[in-house]
Design an enzyme around this catalytic site. Structure first.
Site, PDB file in Angstrom:
ATOM      1  N   ARG A  11     -16.236  -1.592   9.233  1.00  0.00           N
ATOM      2  CA  ARG A  11     -16.678  -2.636   8.314  1.00  0.00           C
ATOM      3  C   ARG A  11     -18.000  -3.278   8.779  1.00  0.00           C
ATOM      4  O   ARG A  11     -18.730  -3.854   7.987  1.00  0.00           O
ATOM      5  CB  ARG A  11     -15.561  -3.691   8.263  1.00  0.00           C
ATOM      6  CG  ARG A  11     -15.539  -4.547   7.052  1.00  0.00           C
ATOM      7  CD  ARG A  11     -14.101  -5.002   6.794  1.00  0.00           C
ATOM      8  NE  ARG A  11     -14.052  -6.388   6.399  1.00  0.00           N
ATOM      9  CZ  ARG A  11     -12.941  -7.027   6.005  1.00  0.00           C
ATOM     10  NH1 ARG A  11     -11.789  -6.386   5.967  1.00  0.00           N
ATOM     11  NH2 ARG A  11     -12.970  -8.282   5.650  1.00  0.00           N
TER      12      ARG A  11
ATOM     13  N   ASP B 146     -12.888  -6.947   9.955  1.00  0.00           N
ATOM     14  CA  ASP B 146     -11.701  -6.217  10.401  1.00  0.00           C
ATOM     15  C   ASP B 146     -12.049  -4.749  10.639  1.00  0.00           C
ATOM     16  O   ASP B 146     -12.815  -4.164   9.873  1.00  0.00           O
ATOM     17  CB  ASP B 146     -10.618  -6.212   9.312  1.00  0.00           C
ATOM     18  CG  ASP B 146     -10.136  -7.582   8.908  1.00  0.00           C
ATOM     19  OD1 ASP B 146     -10.971  -8.430   8.581  1.00  0.00           O
ATOM     20  OD2 ASP B 146      -8.913  -7.784   8.886  1.00  0.00           O
TER      21      ASP B 146
ATOM     22  N   TRP C   6      -3.174  -4.132   8.996  1.00  0.00           N
ATOM     23  CA  TRP C   6      -2.704  -3.961   7.621  1.00  0.00           C
ATOM     24  C   TRP C   6      -3.138  -2.650   6.968  1.00  0.00           C
ATOM     25  O   TRP C   6      -2.956  -2.481   5.760  1.00  0.00           O
ATOM     26  CB  TRP C   6      -3.097  -5.162   6.772  1.00  0.00           C
ATOM     27  CG  TRP C   6      -4.534  -5.583   6.863  1.00  0.00           C
ATOM     28  CD1 TRP C   6      -5.095  -6.375   7.824  1.00  0.00           C
ATOM     29  CD2 TRP C   6      -5.593  -5.251   5.965  1.00  0.00           C
ATOM     30  NE1 TRP C   6      -6.439  -6.546   7.575  1.00  0.00           N
ATOM     31  CE2 TRP C   6      -6.769  -5.869   6.444  1.00  0.00           C
ATOM     32  CE3 TRP C   6      -5.665  -4.482   4.795  1.00  0.00           C
ATOM     33  CZ2 TRP C   6      -8.000  -5.743   5.793  1.00  0.00           C
ATOM     34  CZ3 TRP C   6      -6.894  -4.360   4.152  1.00  0.00           C
ATOM     35  CH2 TRP C   6      -8.032  -4.989   4.650  1.00  0.00           C
TER      36      TRP C   6
ATOM     37  N   THR D 199       2.151  -5.763   4.134  1.00  0.00           N
ATOM     38  CA  THR D 199       1.491  -5.076   3.009  1.00  0.00           C
ATOM     39  C   THR D 199       1.218  -3.604   3.306  1.00  0.00           C
ATOM     40  O   THR D 199       0.971  -2.823   2.404  1.00  0.00           O
ATOM     41  CB  THR D 199       0.135  -5.750   2.684  1.00  0.00           C
ATOM     42  OG1 THR D 199      -0.706  -5.691   3.845  1.00  0.00           O
ATOM     43  CG2 THR D 199       0.312  -7.201   2.269  1.00  0.00           C
TER      44      THR D 199
ATOM     45  N   GLU E 209      -5.871 -14.620   8.506  1.00  0.00           N
ATOM     46  CA  GLU E 209      -6.519 -15.806   7.939  1.00  0.00           C
ATOM     47  C   GLU E 209      -5.639 -17.051   8.107  1.00  0.00           C
ATOM     48  O   GLU E 209      -5.961 -18.125   7.601  1.00  0.00           O
ATOM     49  CB  GLU E 209      -6.831 -15.594   6.454  1.00  0.00           C
ATOM     50  CG  GLU E 209      -8.171 -14.939   6.184  1.00  0.00           C
ATOM     51  CD  GLU E 209      -8.245 -13.513   6.672  1.00  0.00           C
ATOM     52  OE1 GLU E 209      -7.307 -12.751   6.383  1.00  0.00           O
ATOM     53  OE2 GLU E 209      -9.226 -13.155   7.349  1.00  0.00           O
TER      54      GLU E 209
ATOM     55  N   ARG F  95       0.804  -1.234   0.000  1.00  0.00           N
ATOM     56  CA  ARG F  95       0.000   0.000   0.000  1.00  0.00           C
ATOM     57  C   ARG F  95       0.830   1.273   0.000  1.00  0.00           C
ATOM     58  O   ARG F  95       0.288   2.348   0.060  1.00  0.00           O
ATOM     59  CB  ARG F  95      -0.981  -0.023   1.172  1.00  0.00           C
ATOM     60  CG  ARG F  95      -1.884  -1.218   1.084  1.00  0.00           C
ATOM     61  CD  ARG F  95      -3.078  -1.251   1.981  1.00  0.00           C
ATOM     62  NE  ARG F  95      -3.690  -2.538   1.715  1.00  0.00           N
ATOM     63  CZ  ARG F  95      -3.321  -3.679   2.298  1.00  0.00           C
ATOM     64  NH1 ARG F  95      -2.394  -3.682   3.233  1.00  0.00           N
ATOM     65  NH2 ARG F  95      -3.881  -4.812   1.952  1.00  0.00           N
TER      66      ARG F  95
ATOM     67  N   GLY G 160      -2.278 -11.165   7.993  1.00  0.00           N
ATOM     68  CA  GLY G 160      -2.206 -12.621   8.109  1.00  0.00           C
ATOM     69  C   GLY G 160      -3.203 -13.265   9.054  1.00  0.00           C
ATOM     70  O   GLY G 160      -3.011 -14.415   9.453  1.00  0.00           O
TER      71      GLY G 160
ATOM     72  N   ASP H 205     -15.691 -11.705   9.865  1.00  0.00           N
ATOM     73  CA  ASP H 205     -14.519 -11.158   9.166  1.00  0.00           C
ATOM     74  C   ASP H 205     -14.616  -9.643   9.010  1.00  0.00           C
ATOM     75  O   ASP H 205     -14.249  -9.099   7.972  1.00  0.00           O
ATOM     76  CB  ASP H 205     -14.359 -11.834   7.785  1.00  0.00           C
ATOM     77  CG  ASP H 205     -12.990 -11.566   7.178  1.00  0.00           C
ATOM     78  OD1 ASP H 205     -12.100 -11.067   7.885  1.00  0.00           O
ATOM     79  OD2 ASP H 205     -12.822 -11.837   5.973  1.00  0.00           O
TER      80      ASP H 205
END
Lengths: 252, 516
Positions: free
Chosen positions: B313, B288, B225, B157, B175, B113, B173, B286
């Site tokens: 989110r 985040d 991230w 990232t 996941e 990014r 990471g 999920d």
């Protein structure tokens, strides 16, 4: 994404000889199911009955029917298709787990419906009017999805559902587009392109129309098919046409 | 002839424009992504033309925020690539590349990014979980420090954040059964100054929100991230944290699972936690909290408050007093079916029966949430806060999954629903979260947003358009097809009396300006 030729070259001779170490193992198949749901679900569906990717519950596959064929396809992907390679990402044991899971599914037997394929073909091109919107080989019109290889891609039940309830699982990009011009009647067709500024659609006469949002009153996209629902088709006609569709395997 | 006359009339304004850089991921420490540059206006934006293209030749998702200083532009790309470009021609000055290890466990593309910049040092995360410092003049490596073991699923990232003599960075990471953290390194030496684990150990505060006598916390997720923000007045740095692991199977991690799906305010010198707030306790969708935590001054109950805001989110927009962490306002900005709202105690008022099941359970928002990582923007000129949102629902599935080091550890997945529209760019009142306008898009949003002083918003879309909207109304004013999905946020800068706008699309970097 990067090119990693070495592991594949080294493994290739071994893989040719390999046997599925988990063949018939229910708990490994279950582990494969977990992986399948993450990696494969977007294209092959949560129950592997197909979608954008082929139905995997029929025991017949596009690139070979042995465990080794399935392993090869998952490990390396299929060049020139949307099937990517997973071997480098998940390792060969996990690929075998997926193979074992896919194998555990293929008890789904679909006896072909009683009927007459030739009568189905005749119906398709005459009374059914299907060729007015679909291409098979070099015949037909491109208004709807091409069906040349549809018997490889879809299950019997998926085909039946597509005939009786075309909205249930619409082929992507065949959405209904309605354009309302500043003046004159609405124009309706199937999507060829749509973005935030333009739309391209095909009308039933096979013509492609292009519109800029600035130049029209509205562009509406609906998650519906423009195919008529063949709900009241006599059983015999339905079975005949399903037999014809199942026979379309791109081989002629 | 008419066109020439119009152009001539706009030229006197060109000369008054001072040179402006773009020096950080978020445009400023508060992450406004706003520029005072005023040459490109709603009236002349249609005259934007391509100045140059740099084709990186590297496929994959390009999420970079270019940095601009001196006569250089610094961009990162997928697969551990980075470039310095001549600002006025787009020609490559130097290139950095580090081979990516084979079999790198990573969830969502081998992306990056962007850089951070401090003096003559560029700082960048590498996919194999290292932080590298490059000489800005030559691209030569000054130092490279490993943060964690990439084989276990830790990947780099995020664009780092420079605060004084330190660089603050995070890890991806969640996941893969990793344990998230926020790190600070000395910019001169690359030596670690502090680490804050976003998942506490059992004996630490918050450790009791994980199962007792269990190693679940070691796989607890909470990745970091997306770049945080910094408030010099309180010396606090604000970071959002990712989902708990495994994503969709909460049964193996009973409890709130702090500090996942949270905002944490850390002392920038020590990494000490000053306050935290968990948006989604015990998340199983999920969601985040890796949306940019933007620092704004808002009016709350008649009082000016120095706030931090996040369009989370999970579908709610939140504002906090950034010094104390006191929750001020919450407001749903998209369809939400998992909670009725946020209670006085700051906890979501849950609607029962929303958790993933083995056979699938539908909840809104969907797996990517409403607003995801796509960079937001704040314009002091309009007083509005802008962010992209995905509007929709998903069917969430839960599967029991054994943990294998370095392997996917998601506890199943989610599938889509078919309905339109699916996404939009929203303008909200930052004090209340009330939607002021909504520009609907034909597909889910991919790109970040830039706001400028003349009332323009720049962004891009999945179909490859780079476009400008009227910041007051959301009306589209200009668009140009770039031939590749726009995933990155745009930046703007000026040289020699001209304003430029730069955006990554597909594998290339595009720079636009008004016709000379």
């Amino acid at each position: 994404m990067s090119c990693r030729p070495w592991p594949l070259l080294i493994l290739a001779p071994i893989l040719l000889q390999a046997q599925n170490p988990f063949a018939g193992n229910a708990s490994e198949a279950d582990a494969g199911r977990g992986l399948f749901r993450i990696m494969c679900r977007p294209c092959h569906g949560i129950s592997a009955q197909g979608g954008r990717g082929p139905d995997l519950t029929l025991g017949v596959y596009n690139n070979g029917n042995s465990d080794n064929d399935l392993f090869r396809v998952i490990y390396h992907g299929v060049q020139g298709t949307e099937m990517p390679s997973y071997g480098a990402r998940i390792g060969d044991e996990n690929v075998w787990r997926m193979v074992t899971y896919i194998r555990s599914l293929t008890t789904r037997k679909e006896p072909p419906p009683p009927g007459d394929r030739a009568a189905g073909e005749a119906f398709f091109w005459s009374k059914g009017g299907c060729g007015n919107c679909h291409i098979v080989g070099q015949r037909g019109s491109a208004f709807g999805p091409e069906l040349t290889r549809i018997g490889r891609k879809r299950s019997l039940e998926h085909l039946r559902q597509s005939l009786t309830d075309p909205n249930a699982d619409l082929t992507p990009t065949y959405y209904k587009i309605t354009v309302t011009p500043r003046t004159g009647p609405n124009i309706t067709g199937t999507q060829r392109n749509i973005d935030n500024f333009t739309a391209e659609l095909m009308t039933t006469d096979g013509r492609i129309h292009f519109f800029e949002r600035d130049a029209v009153s509205s562009i509406q996209r609906d998650y519906v098919s423009l195919m008529p629902a063949y709900k009241s088709l006599p059983t015999q006609d339905m079975n005949n046409i399903l037999l014809y569709l199942l026979s379309l395997r791109g081989e002629n | 002839m008419l066109r020439r006359t119009l152009l001539f009339l706009t030229i006197p304004a060109f000369a008054q424009l001072k040179d402006a850089d773009w020096l950080t991921y978020g445009g400023n420490d508060a992450s406004w992504r706003y520029s005072e540059l005023n040459q490109i206006t709603p009236a002349n934006v249609k005259q934007l033309n391509l100045e140059w293209v740099f084709q990186t030749g590297i496929s994959g998702k390009n999420e970079t925020t270019p940095l601009i200083r001196g006569n250089m532009m610094y961009v990162t790309g997928p697969d551990n690539n980075a470039w310095a470009l001549d600002l006025l021609t787009g020609r490559q000055v130097w290139r950095y590349v580090k081979p990516v290890p084979p079999s790198l466990p990573i969830c969502c593309g081998q992306v990056n990014r962007g850089f951070a910049l401090s003096g003559d040092t560029l700082l960048k995360m590498n996919l194999d979980s290292t932080l590298v410092a490059l000489d800005a003049k030559t691209g030569a490596v000054k130092w490279e420090t490993p943060l964690a073991d990439y084989k276990k699923g830790y990947t780099g990232t995020v664009a780092p954040l420079v605060i004084k003599d330190k660089v603050i960075t995070g890890i991806a990471g969640a996941e893969f059964g990793t344990r998230g953290f926020i790190d600070a390194y000395d910019i001169k030496t690359g030596k670690r100054a502090w680490r804050f684990y976003t998942v506490p150990a059992p004996n630490e505060p918050g450790g009791n929100t994980w199962p007792k006598d269990s190693t679940a916390y070691q796989r607890g997720g909470g990745s970091t991230w997306v770049t945080g923000t910094y408030d010099p007045e309180t010396n606090l740095t604000f970071w959002g944290t990712g989902n708990p692991g495994p994503d969709m199977n909460g049964d193996v991690r009973p409890g709130d699972n702090l500090y996942t799906c949270s905002i944490v305010a850390l002392d920038a010198d020590t990494g000490q936690l000053k306050w935290h707030y968990q948006f989604t306790p015990h998340d199983v969708h999920d969601w985040d909290a890796t949306e940019d935590p933007v620092l704004l001054d808002i009016t709350h109950e008649g009082r000016k408050v120095k706030a931090v805001v996040m369009a989370n989110r999970n579908g709610f927009y939140y504002t906090f007093d950034r010094a104390t962490g006191k929750l001020l306002t919450t407001k749903a900005y998209t369809k939400v079916t998992w909670a009725k709202g946020i209670g006085k105690d700051g906890r979501p008022i849950l609607i029962p029966g929303q958790d993933p099941t083995p056979t699938g359970n539908t909840t809104c928002p969907g797996g990517g949430g409403g607003h995801n990582w796509q960079a937001s923007a704040f314009s002091p000129q309009t007083g509005l806060y802008y962010f992209p949102t995905t509007d929709g629902c998903h069917t969430y599935f839960m599967t029991n999954q054994e943990f294998v080091e370095g392997a996917w550890f998601q506890g199943s997945t989610f599938t889509g629903e078919h309905h339109f529209p699916v996404g939009s760019i929203l303008a909200v009142d930052p004090a209340t979260g009330e939607t002021k306008w909504r520009w609907e898009m034909v597909s889910t949003p991919t790109a970040g947003i830039l706001a400028t002083a003349t009332g323009l918003l720049f962004s891009g879309d999945r179909e490859g358009y780079f476009f400008a909207l009227d910041a007051k109304s959301g009306k589209p004013l200009w668009h140009r097809q770039l031939g590749g999905t726009v995933i990155a946020p745009p930046v703007t800068w000026s040289r020699a009396g001209r304003q430029f706008v730069t955006i990554a699309a597909g594998p290339s970097i595009f720079t636009f300006a008004l016709t000379r």
